[in-house]
Design a protein around this motif. Sequence first.
Motif, PDB file in Angstrom:
ATOM      1  N   THR A 102     -16.214  44.319  42.145  1.00  0.00           N
ATOM      2  CA  THR A 102     -16.978  45.235  41.511  1.00  0.00           C
ATOM      3  C   THR A 102     -15.962  46.045  40.705  1.00  0.00           C
ATOM      4  O   THR A 102     -15.050  45.840  40.158  1.00  0.00           O
ATOM      5  CB  THR A 102     -16.763  46.394  43.155  1.00  0.00           C
ATOM      6  OG1 THR A 102     -14.871  46.374  43.418  1.00  0.00           O
ATOM      7  CG2 THR A 102     -16.671  45.261  44.567  1.00  0.00           C
ATOM      8  N   THR A 113     -27.021  42.179  44.885  1.00  0.00           N
ATOM      9  CA  THR A 113     -26.103  42.191  44.737  1.00  0.00           C
ATOM     10  C   THR A 113     -25.118  42.596  43.036  1.00  0.00           C
ATOM     11  O   THR A 113     -24.376  42.907  42.965  1.00  0.00           O
ATOM     12  CB  THR A 113     -25.375  41.268  45.126  1.00  0.00           C
ATOM     13  OG1 THR A 113     -26.247  41.188  46.553  1.00  0.00           O
ATOM     14  CG2 THR A 113     -23.543  41.682  45.462  1.00  0.00           C
ATOM     15  N   THR A 120     -25.109  36.724  50.082  1.00  0.00           N
ATOM     16  CA  THR A 120     -25.561  37.667  50.022  1.00  0.00           C
ATOM     17  C   THR A 120     -24.016  38.187  49.818  1.00  0.00           C
ATOM     18  O   THR A 120     -22.492  38.352  48.913  1.00  0.00           O
ATOM     19  CB  THR A 120     -26.092  39.313  50.373  1.00  0.00           C
ATOM     20  OG1 THR A 120     -26.629  38.940  51.301  1.00  0.00           O
ATOM     21  CG2 THR A 120     -24.868  40.938  49.781  1.00  0.00           C
ATOM     22  N   ARG A 169     -22.428  45.146  41.005  1.00  0.00           N
ATOM     23  CA  ARG A 169     -21.202  45.056  41.565  1.00  0.00           C
ATOM     24  C   ARG A 169     -20.820  44.383  40.049  1.00  0.00           C
ATOM     25  O   ARG A 169     -19.959  44.654  39.621  1.00  0.00           O
ATOM     26  CB  ARG A 169     -20.851  43.880  42.844  1.00  0.00           C
ATOM     27  CG  ARG A 169     -20.785  44.242  44.071  1.00  0.00           C
ATOM     28  CD  ARG A 169     -20.854  43.208  44.938  1.00  0.00           C
ATOM     29  NE  ARG A 169     -19.624  42.775  44.497  1.00  0.00           N
ATOM     30  CZ  ARG A 169     -18.625  43.255  45.596  1.00  0.00           C
ATOM     31  NH1 ARG A 169     -19.025  43.678  46.565  1.00  0.00           N
ATOM     32  NH2 ARG A 169     -16.926  42.516  45.260  1.00  0.00           N
ATOM     33  N   GLU A 172     -20.844  37.979  46.554  1.00  0.00           N
ATOM     34  CA  GLU A 172     -20.389  39.586  46.283  1.00  0.00           C
ATOM     35  C   GLU A 172     -18.789  38.281  46.464  1.00  0.00           C
ATOM     36  O   GLU A 172     -18.185  39.107  45.634  1.00  0.00           O
ATOM     37  CB  GLU A 172     -19.761  39.238  47.693  1.00  0.00           C
ATOM     38  CG  GLU A 172     -21.165  40.584  47.670  1.00  0.00           C
ATOM     39  CD  GLU A 172     -20.999  41.034  49.415  1.00  0.00           C
ATOM     40  OE1 GLU A 172     -20.203  40.974  49.837  1.00  0.00           O
ATOM     41  OE2 GLU A 172     -22.059  42.308  49.467  1.00  0.00           O
TER      42      GLU A 172
END
Length: 473
Positions: A272, A166, A263, A170, A267
């Motif tokens: 992002t 992740t 996860t 990202r 995030e």
Amino acid sequence: MTGVPGAEGPGGEAPAALSVSAAMGLAKGALESVVVRLVGEVSELSDKPGYKAVYFTVKDEKAALPCMMWMNRYQAAGVPVAVGSLVEMTGRFSLYAAKGRMSFDVFTIALAGEGQLRLQVANLARELEAMGLMAPERKRPLPAYPQTVGIVTSPRGSVIHDMLRTLRRRYPLAKVLVAGVPVEGPGAADAMVDGLAKVVFGGAELVLLGRGGGSFEDLMPFNDRRLARTIAACPVPVVTGIGHEPDTTIADLVADVRASTPTAAAEAVAPTRQETDGRLAGLGQRLGRSMELRLTGAARSVERIAALSLFREPERLFDGEALALDDLAGRLSRALPAMLREDRHRVGLLAEGLARMLPSALAAPGAAVAASRDRLAVRGATLTDRFAGQLAADRQRLLGAAEHMADPFRSALSVSAARLHDLSPLTVLARGYAIARDGEGAVVRSTAQVEPGAPLTVTVADGAIDCVVEKTR
């Protein structure tokens, strides 16, 4: 069965009928003779003030059992029974004949298995909450663009791979520090405390603490008191992603951010690329508008300043000084000739007075000077008479000493002159010898120094001869 009310008599006669109360008494006696220990989950609870007993229901997958426990026994047990608690009880079955209801008369009660653990966790949660470790105002915001992210989790399993995947997807710019620690079993809490310290010492700007799903017992290391206090005292924000969405541990409650899964925790700390681009675009627009406003304001300020008379007619700055200077110049031009005439007249008067006074002022000193000159002329001839004899004697001694002072030097000079004459090349040349030099002035001492056709200069007693070598032998 003989002797039992309602049982078939001898010879097969019909049993005697029992009354309801007799039948209930028979059943009550039979039930109260059975003492058992059982485990069940509390599904209903009635604990009202003024009651002599606590009433609750325990159940499992297939059955439910109403229970009652006298208040003195309940208070002595010290177990706060709540709906959902798993309890272990000892007691006997009892029958309330008046209503025909069966219940379980509880002698002792204790939380069983997970229920005891949940009680411990609840007590710790209340303690930490009272200390302010769960207060929303102490939770810190996450850095928008962390340069270094620390991860404390098991080095094996899918959690670490999900987190790294992740972050790489990202936010690939972040440097990741991983502390691989056990997250289950004895010693797991101490290992996680050590892992937090190591990633923070390594320069992490925030820390991810996570593990996958598991039972309540599996998640107990995250309900550790020391781990909770370490998370609260951590100098950088801590994000937890422990288990699944319903799982909540003490570590989640004291952490700065609680995510539902590992996860989701990754995030939460990794923006992002679209978010970053949007934020940079927004900042660029705000910066452009701000600079435009500043430039517009600066241009207006310059225009206002340029419109001032100071810059359109700078000579007006010196209007007052110029007028004062002109006035002073006029006054000076009018006053100067008069002042010069007055000074010139004054100098003339001083010159006339000096001309009159000078001869008489010099007369007296002149007479004194003449008298002194006459007296010096008379006495000057006799001043040196007394020193003349002494001076003549000193002169004779000096002349006598001077004649003998040079004798040692004359002898040494004669010897040195004789030796120098003997060693002089001119003396050698005078005896018929000659000195030959090549074209560069070096003395020729061997035939190997010259070749036929080479120029030579031969020095003799009265001069030098230039010649050319024909041959050597």
